[in-house]
Design a protein around this motif. Structure first.
Motif, PDB file in Angstrom:
ATOM      1  N   LEU A 179      38.538  90.624  25.903  1.00 17.48           N
ATOM      2  CA  LEU A 179      37.863  89.303  25.965  1.00 17.48           C
ATOM      3  C   LEU A 179      38.414  89.060  27.649  1.00 17.48           C
ATOM      4  CD1 LEU A 179      36.954  88.103  22.599  1.00 17.48           C
ATOM      5  CD2 LEU A 179      35.621  90.334  24.399  1.00 17.48           C
ATOM      6  N   PRO A 180      36.730  88.815  28.158  1.00 17.70           N
ATOM      7  CA  PRO A 180      37.325  87.410  29.075  1.00 17.70           C
ATOM      8  C   PRO A 180      38.335  86.483  28.856  1.00 17.70           C
ATOM      9  CG  PRO A 180      35.152  87.003  29.161  1.00 17.70           C
ATOM     10  CD  PRO A 180      35.305  88.286  27.844  1.00 17.70           C
ATOM     11  N   TRP A 181      39.615  85.769  28.725  1.00 18.13           N
ATOM     12  CA  TRP A 181      39.587  84.807  28.109  1.00 18.13           C
ATOM     13  C   TRP A 181      40.004  84.208  29.761  1.00 18.13           C
ATOM     14  CZ3 TRP A 181      39.487  84.948  23.523  1.00 18.13           C
ATOM     15  CH2 TRP A 181      40.380  86.232  22.531  1.00 18.13           C
ATOM     16  N   PRO A 182      39.657  83.195  28.746  1.00 18.16           N
ATOM     17  CA  PRO A 182      40.053  82.039  30.134  1.00 18.16           C
ATOM     18  C   PRO A 182      41.455  81.607  30.774  1.00 18.16           C
ATOM     19  CG  PRO A 182      40.346  81.002  27.879  1.00 18.16           C
ATOM     20  CD  PRO A 182      39.791  81.929  27.732  1.00 18.16           C
ATOM     21  N   ARG A 183      41.857  81.977  31.990  1.00 17.90           N
ATOM     22  CA  ARG A 183      43.344  81.431  32.077  1.00 17.90           C
ATOM     23  C   ARG A 183      43.863  80.531  32.240  1.00 17.90           C
ATOM     24  NH1 ARG A 183      40.884  82.920  38.722  1.00 17.90           N
ATOM     25  NH2 ARG A 183      39.874  84.561  38.467  1.00 17.90           N
ATOM     26  N   SER A 184      43.652  79.309  31.537  1.00 18.22           N
ATOM     27  CA  SER A 184      44.819  78.563  31.132  1.00 18.22           C
ATOM     28  C   SER A 184      43.816  77.493  30.295  1.00 18.22           C
ATOM     29  CB  SER A 184      44.451  77.408  32.533  1.00 18.22           C
ATOM     30  OG  SER A 184      42.674  76.641  32.679  1.00 18.22           O
ATOM     31  N   GLY A 185      44.788  77.060  29.445  1.00 16.52           N
ATOM     32  CA  GLY A 185      44.312  76.590  28.071  1.00 16.52           C
ATOM     33  C   GLY A 185      44.631  77.320  27.020  1.00 16.52           C
ATOM     34  N   GLN A 186      44.086  77.199  25.611  1.00 19.51           N
ATOM     35  CA  GLN A 186      44.094  78.725  24.353  1.00 19.51           C
ATOM     36  C   GLN A 186      42.357  78.896  23.921  1.00 19.51           C
ATOM     37  OE1 GLN A 186      45.448  77.171  20.783  1.00 19.51           O
ATOM     38  NE2 GLN A 186      47.561  76.620  22.494  1.00 19.51           N
ATOM     39  N   ALA A 187      42.783  80.308  23.600  1.00 23.20           N
ATOM     40  CA  ALA A 187      41.447  80.090  22.680  1.00 23.20           C
ATOM     41  C   ALA A 187      41.208  81.274  21.702  1.00 23.20           C
ATOM     42  CB  ALA A 187      40.557  81.432  23.966  1.00 23.20           C
ATOM     43  N   MET A 188      40.681  81.111  20.613  1.00 26.16           N
ATOM     44  CA  MET A 188      40.505  82.384  20.318  1.00 26.16           C
ATOM     45  C   MET A 188      38.984  82.620  19.561  1.00 26.16           C
ATOM     46  SD  MET A 188      42.148  82.217  16.458  1.00 26.16           S
ATOM     47  CE  MET A 188      41.864  83.326  14.823  1.00 26.16           C
ATOM     48  N   ILE A 189      38.567  83.853  19.043  1.00 29.65           N
ATOM     49  CA  ILE A 189      37.219  84.026  18.839  1.00 29.65           C
ATOM     50  C   ILE A 189      37.157  84.999  16.889  1.00 29.65           C
ATOM     51  CG2 ILE A 189      35.526  85.670  18.705  1.00 29.65           C
ATOM     52  CD1 ILE A 189      35.567  83.783  20.898  1.00 29.65           C
ATOM     53  N   SER A 190      36.981  84.414  16.116  1.00 31.50           N
ATOM     54  CA  SER A 190      37.011  85.029  14.132  1.00 31.50           C
ATOM     55  C   SER A 190      35.435  85.535  14.269  1.00 31.50           C
ATOM     56  CB  SER A 190      37.765  84.072  14.070  1.00 31.50           C
ATOM     57  OG  SER A 190      37.681  84.991  12.657  1.00 31.50           O
ATOM     58  N   ILE A 191      35.115  86.266  13.869  1.00 31.57           N
ATOM     59  CA  ILE A 191      33.937  87.031  12.800  1.00 31.57           C
ATOM     60  C   ILE A 191      34.056  86.245  11.557  1.00 31.57           C
ATOM     61  CG2 ILE A 191      32.370  88.828  12.675  1.00 31.57           C
ATOM     62  CD1 ILE A 191      34.197  88.461  15.329  1.00 31.57           C
ATOM     63  N   ASP A 192      33.412  85.611  11.135  1.00 34.38           N
ATOM     64  CA  ASP A 192      32.970  85.217   9.713  1.00 34.38           C
ATOM     65  C   ASP A 192      33.639  86.372   8.564  1.00 34.38           C
ATOM     66  OD1 ASP A 192      34.424  82.471   9.864  1.00 34.38           O
ATOM     67  OD2 ASP A 192      32.657  81.789   9.156  1.00 34.38           O
ATOM     68  N   GLY A 193      34.068  86.842   7.676  1.00 36.66           N
ATOM     69  CA  GLY A 193      34.057  88.040   6.765  1.00 36.66           C
ATOM     70  C   GLY A 193      34.852  88.830   7.580  1.00 36.66           C
ATOM     71  N   LEU A 194      34.790  88.982   8.749  1.00 37.84           N
ATOM     72  CA  LEU A 194      35.902  90.281   9.564  1.00 37.84           C
ATOM     73  C   LEU A 194      37.057  90.015   9.655  1.00 37.84           C
ATOM     74  CD1 LEU A 194      32.887  92.121  11.462  1.00 37.84           C
ATOM     75  CD2 LEU A 194      33.020  92.844   8.648  1.00 37.84           C
ATOM     76  N   GLY A 195      37.506  89.171  10.537  1.00 32.62           N
ATOM     77  CA  GLY A 195      38.563  88.851  10.771  1.00 32.62           C
ATOM     78  C   GLY A 195      39.011  88.185  12.148  1.00 32.62           C
ATOM     79  N   THR A 196      39.870  88.217  12.691  1.00 29.83           N
ATOM     80  CA  THR A 196      40.203  87.411  13.797  1.00 29.83           C
ATOM     81  C   THR A 196      40.232  88.825  15.415  1.00 29.83           C
ATOM     82  OG1 THR A 196      41.542  86.240  13.338  1.00 29.83           O
ATOM     83  CG2 THR A 196      41.594  86.596  16.034  1.00 29.83           C
ATOM     84  N   LEU A 197      38.840  88.920  16.368  1.00 25.73           N
ATOM     85  CA  LEU A 197      38.617  89.739  17.336  1.00 25.73           C
ATOM     86  C   LEU A 197      40.074  89.486  18.533  1.00 25.73           C
ATOM     87  CD1 LEU A 197      36.917  91.594  18.517  1.00 25.73           C
ATOM     88  CD2 LEU A 197      35.928  89.954  19.221  1.00 25.73           C
ATOM     89  N   GLY A 198      40.753  88.568  18.780  1.00 24.34           N
ATOM     90  CA  GLY A 198      41.524  88.060  19.322  1.00 24.34           C
ATOM     91  C   GLY A 198      41.829  86.808  20.267  1.00 24.34           C
TER      92      GLY A 198
END
Length: 435
Positions: free
Chosen positions: A82-101
Motif C-alpha cells: 500500500l502507498p503508506w504516508p511518508r510521515s505520521g502513522q496509518a493503519m487499514i483494517s477490513i471489518d471481519g477480515l483483519g488488518t491489511l497493514g
C-alpha cells in the motif's frame, strides 16, 4: 422152467434222515474306527469350526478419518504493498477480515478532533439514540454561552451558542461530529457527567475497556495536545462507533441544521465519494492532519467495510493538513480496494478427508460446493472440517459433515459428501482375512 421168484419186503428199510439246514450266510460288517481315532477327528472338526468363528466374535473396528486438507493456509499470491504516508502513522483494517497493514510504528501521537469520536461514543452508549431520533434535550448555560467569544478568539472550531438555547442530543452530536465544535463537546461532557473532568475519566475508562493501550484523553475535544492515541487504537474505536446506528447515520451526513448556528457542514470532504461513509477529521499544529475513516465497498457481490486511520500529516495550517490527509486516504483506499478479491480455496468435489474402513474398505469425504473467501494474498485462513463418526455402511454421495473456512472473523462453508459408498466386509471376507 424159469427160476424161482423171491419177494422182498421193503417196508423194513429205515427212512433216510432229513438234510441238515444250510449254515447262515456270512455278512461283511463295517469296520468301526477305533474310538481314539474318532475322538481325534471330532477334535479336529471342532477346532476348525472355532477357528472359522473366532473373527466373527470380535466387533469390526470403527472406520477412521484422516484429513487431507490443512487446518490453515494463506491466500496465495503476492501480498499487497500500500502507498503508506511518508510521515505520521496509518493503519487499514477490513471489518471481519483483519488488518491489511500499518505504517509509522505505534508511538502515541496527538489526535486533535479525532478525539470527538470517543466523546460521541461515550454519549451514545450512555444515552442511546434510535436512527432519526432527537433524544433528550439539553440547555446551554449562561456560562457556556459566555465562553464562546474567548474560544473564538483562540481560533477554535466552534458552533455559535446562546444562553438558554435548547438543543437535542442528536443536534449536539451533529455539531460535534460534522463541523467539529469544541464548545459543544464540552457542553455534552458536562451534561452527561456533571463536569468535563468527570467525563474525561469516562473516556479513559472506555479506552481501557476497549484495549486502547496507546490512548490517553485529557479533554473531550482534542484541542489539548496531551490527548494522544495511535492509528491502531483509533481503528478499534471507529469499528465500535460505526456499529452504533445513530453514530453511523450522523457521520455520513454532509450537513445539518442547528437551532442557533443554522446550517453546518461536514469537514470530511471524502464523505459520499468512493464509498466513504465517515467518520472524523482532526487538525492542530501539534497533531497535523488526522482522519479516521470508514468506507463500504462491494467485492464479488459482498459488502465490506474498510476502516482506517491516518495521523500526523504535515502542513502549515488546517486546510493544508486536511488536504494532505485526504490525498493519502484516497490513495490508500484505491490500493486497498484493488487488493481485495474473491479467492476460491476449496473446489467443488475436492477431497477433504480419507475414510479407512475395516479389512480394506473405505471411501472419501469431499466438498459438496466450492468455497470462496474475500481477502487478499497473504491473508491467513482457518479451515475446520466437522466430520461425525463414519458408520460401517454409508451410501455414495451421502451428506456427512460440514467444512467451514474462516478468513478473519467471517466463516463461509459447504456441506461434505461421501465419494463412493462403503459396505462392511461379508462373513466370508472376515473369515478369509483371518486366515
Amino acid at each position: 422152467m424159469y427160476g424161482e421168484m423171491r419177494t422182498v419186503e421193503f417196508s423194513r428199510i429205515p427212512p433216510a434222515p432229513p438234510p441238515a439246514p444250510p449254515p447262515p450266510p456270512v455278512r461283511r460288517g463295517r469296520r468301526r474306527l477305533p474310538w481314539v481315532l474318532s475322538g481325534l477327528l471330532a477334535l479336529l472338526l471342532l477346532g476348525g469350526a472355532l477357528y472359522a468363528v473366532t473373527p466373527l466374535r470380535h466387533p469390526l473396528p470403527n472406520p477412521t478419518v484422516e484429513l487431507t486438507l490443512p487446518v490453515s493456509m494463506t491466500i496465495p499470491g503476492t501480498a499487497p504493498r500500500l502507498p503508506w504516508p511518508r510521515s505520521g502513522q496509518a493503519m487499514i483494517s477490513i471489518d471481519g477480515l483483519g488488518t491489511l497493514g500499518t505504517s509509522g510504528g505505534s508511538k502515541s501521537l496527538p489526535i486533535a478532533s479525532v478525539t470527538k469520536v470517543m466523546t460521541a461514543y461515550v454519549i451514545l452508549t450512555e444515552h442511546p439514540l434510535a436512527v432519526g431520533a432527537q433524544g433528550p434535550k439539553l440547555t446551554v448555560s449562561a456560562e457556556q454561552a459566555a465562553a464562546y467569544p474567548a474560544e473564538k478568539a483562540r481560533g477554535e472550531s466552534l458552533v455559535e451558542v446562546r444562553a438558554g438555547e435548547v438543543i437535542t442530543e442528536r443536534q449536539a452530536l451533529q455539531a460535534v461530529l460534522l463541523p467539529s465544535a469544541n464548545n459543544m463537546a464540552r457542553i455534552l461532557a458536562a451534561w452527561d457527567a456533571g463536569s468535563v473532568a468527570a467525563f474525561v475519566e469516562k473516556m479513559n475508562a472506555t479506552a481501557d475497556r476497549l484495549g486502547m493501550s496507546g490512548t490517553h484523553y485529557t479533554d473531550p475535544s482534542g484541542l489539548d495536545p496531551d490527548t494522544v492515541s495511535t492509528a491502531r487504537d483509533q481503528v478499534v474505536l471507529a469499528s465500535k462507533a460505526m456499529a452504533l446506528p445513530a453514530f453511523a447515520e450522523i457521520v455520513e451526513q454532509k450537513q445539518a441544521t442547528l437551532p442557533v448556528a443554522g446550517t453546518v457542514k461536514n469537514y470530511n470532504e471524502l464523505v459520499g465519494r468512493n464509498g466513504v461513509v465517515g467518520i472524523k477529521t482532526g487538525s492542530t499544529d501539534e497533531a497535523g492532519g488526522c482522519l479516521v475513516f470508514a468506507a463500504v465497498v462491494n467485492v464479488g457481490g459482498r459488502k465490506l467495510t474498510i476502516v482506517g486511520a491516518v495521523l500526523g500529516q504535515p502542513g502549515a495550517d488546517t486546510p493544508v493538513q486536511l488536504d494532505r490527509v485526504f490525498a493519502v486516504t484516497r490513495s490508500l483506499l484505491r490500493s486497498t480496494v484493488a487488493a481485495l478479491a474473491v479467492h476460491t480455496l476449496v473446489e467443488a468435489g475436492e477431497q477433504v478427508a480419507t475414510v479407512r474402513g475395516p479389512l480394506g474398505t473405505g471411501t472419501t469425504i469431499n466438498a459438496a460446493e466450492k468455497v470462496d473467501v474475500v481477502g487478499w494474498p497473504g491473508l491467513q485462513v482457518r479451515i475446520d472440517a466437522r466430520i461425525p463418526a463414519v458408520p460401517w455402511r454409508i451410501a455414495a454421495g451421502a451428506e456427512h459433515g460440514k467444512l467451514t473456512v474462516t478468513a478473519g472473523g467471517k466463516p463461509v462453508g459447504t456441506a461434505l459428501r461421501t465419494g463412493t459408498g462403503m459396505e462392511p466386509p461379508s462373513t466370508w471376507e472376515r473369515i478369509r482375512h483371518h486366515r
